[in-house]
Design a protein around this motif. Sequence first.
Motif, PDB file in Angstrom:
ATOM      1  N   UNK A  40     -12.566  15.559  21.201  1.00  0.00           N
ATOM      2  CA  UNK A  40     -13.432  16.416  21.995  1.00  0.00           C
ATOM      3  C   UNK A  40     -14.470  15.539  22.708  1.00  0.00           C
ATOM      4  N   UNK A  41     -15.441  16.155  23.367  1.00  0.00           N
ATOM      5  CA  UNK A  41     -16.338  15.359  24.204  1.00  0.00           C
ATOM      6  C   UNK A  41     -17.802  15.759  24.153  1.00  0.00           C
ATOM      7  N   UNK A  42     -18.432  15.811  25.327  1.00  0.00           N
ATOM      8  CA  UNK A  42     -19.891  15.952  25.413  1.00  0.00           C
ATOM      9  C   UNK A  42     -20.388  17.258  24.779  1.00  0.00           C
TER      10      UNK A  42
ATOM     11  N   UNK B 216     -20.296  16.927  21.054  1.00  0.00           N
ATOM     12  CA  UNK B 216     -21.253  15.925  20.563  1.00  0.00           C
ATOM     13  C   UNK B 216     -22.669  16.503  20.553  1.00  0.00           C
ATOM     14  N   UNK B 217     -22.986  17.314  21.560  1.00  0.00           N
ATOM     15  CA  UNK B 217     -24.344  17.871  21.612  1.00  0.00           C
ATOM     16  C   UNK B 217     -24.480  19.128  20.763  1.00  0.00           C
TER      17      UNK B 217
ATOM     18  N   UNK C 156     -26.166  13.587  17.422  1.00  0.00           N
ATOM     19  CA  UNK C 156     -25.267  13.523  18.565  1.00  0.00           C
ATOM     20  C   UNK C 156     -24.783  12.088  18.826  1.00  0.00           C
ATOM     21  N   UNK C 157     -25.697  11.137  18.801  1.00  0.00           N
ATOM     22  CA  UNK C 157     -25.320   9.742  19.084  1.00  0.00           C
ATOM     23  C   UNK C 157     -24.385   9.162  18.026  1.00  0.00           C
ATOM     24  N   UNK C 158     -24.444   9.744  16.822  1.00  0.00           N
ATOM     25  CA  UNK C 158     -23.596   9.186  15.751  1.00  0.00           C
ATOM     26  C   UNK C 158     -22.110   9.526  15.975  1.00  0.00           C
ATOM     27  N   UNK C 159     -21.828  10.448  16.887  1.00  0.00           N
ATOM     28  CA  UNK C 159     -20.435  10.883  17.087  1.00  0.00           C
ATOM     29  C   UNK C 159     -19.741  10.012  18.137  1.00  0.00           C
TER      30      UNK C 159
END
Length: 360
Positions: free
Chosen positions: A258-260, A263-264, A329-332
């Motif tokens: 998956x993506x943005x 992640x958020x 979020x950044x950890x993904x």
Amino acid sequence: MSFRNFPMVPRVVFGRGCFNQLDEILTPKRNSDKAPFIFIVDDVFKGNDWLISRIPLHHNDKIIYVSAEEEPKTSYVDKYRDDLVAEFDEIPSGIIGIGGGTMLDYAKAIALMLTNPGSSADYQGWDLVKNQGVYHVGIPTISGTGAEVSRTTVLTGPERKLGMNSDYTPFDQVVLDPELTKDVPTNQWFYTGMDCYIHCIESLTGTFLNAFSQSYGEKSLDLCREVYLEKDLRDEDSQDKLMMASWHGGMSIAYSQVGVAHAMSYGLSYLLGTKHGIGNCIVFDQLEEFYPEGVAEFKRMVEKHNIDIPQGLCKDLTDADFDIMIDVSLSLVPLWENALGANWKDTITREKLRSMYEKM
Ligand code: NAD
Ligand code: ZN
């Protein structure tokens, strides 16, 4: 180069009313009269005779009603496991999840934790589960997450929201009876269905895309468009199609990512408890920059079905709150890599994420 060799659900039954075959499906899997089948059932079905009377209970089989209000936590999974071990002389013959992604994830996680020592929090990550779980069956009653086919069970633990991703996680059996989804409320039908739509957009526009993922993602996207843009009614045909869209969407991300939006939305979920489907919608609504066509089409779907997308979720948050969401979020990393490629950190800075969260 080495390619991933991943497991799939070995058995699936599809059709309106196939839920009635549950007894014949489960009977051969019973280990003994003392080893029960445990049914993890969404408590929205409590008192719903149409569904509950068809759950085949024999010997010491048991229904456990679980609320889908909160997403699964590692502490709850551990508690259910401990209670089952204490209550029964033998380890259960099987765990059957009946409900949305929340019940399906509980069923997977409890089945794994009956044969793996310690806390489920120890297994959040990739390929940490050591032993095969007990037989587990997934019966979705709402369509979209793809949890019925996926290799993960998403849990919120003391430190993070992360799945137990393993070869032992997928269901041994899935029962796809679209009739079970007939009473899902409209907003929820949309939020969970959009999880599938967003899986497709994130997979099909991602850098990890390959022909395997694309073939499933395109089929799923076509089905979503038919259900949410072309049809005016939530009729039987659209229940059938959305159930298969979910299946294909799940298969598509099995071999990509998956993506943005995901992640958020994991950040929102971790801090605020925002549920997955609605959280994805809140985030995706603001992602024109990354998915211009997908977001425009999403907005047409929102309008057509007159759906509420909550606004202003982050308006009263503190700096510390934003930092928590940004850290999650950044950890993904694989999600960002899929969305934006190896140099994703050039675009996605803490400041950038903060300014995006502030819009939600
Ligand atoms: P859910 O299970 O949280 O249920 C959403 C709501 O719909 C609940 O109020 C529930 O009671 C209600 N509901 C479900 N079926 C119904 C029916 N037939 N009639 C009336 N009401 C019904 O929803 P979901 O969106 O399917 O699942 C979200 C969860 O799935 C999250 O916890 C998320 O983390 C997880 N998830 C897992 C995966 C995976 O691969 N394992 C993938 C995506 C999401
Ligand atoms: Zn999702």
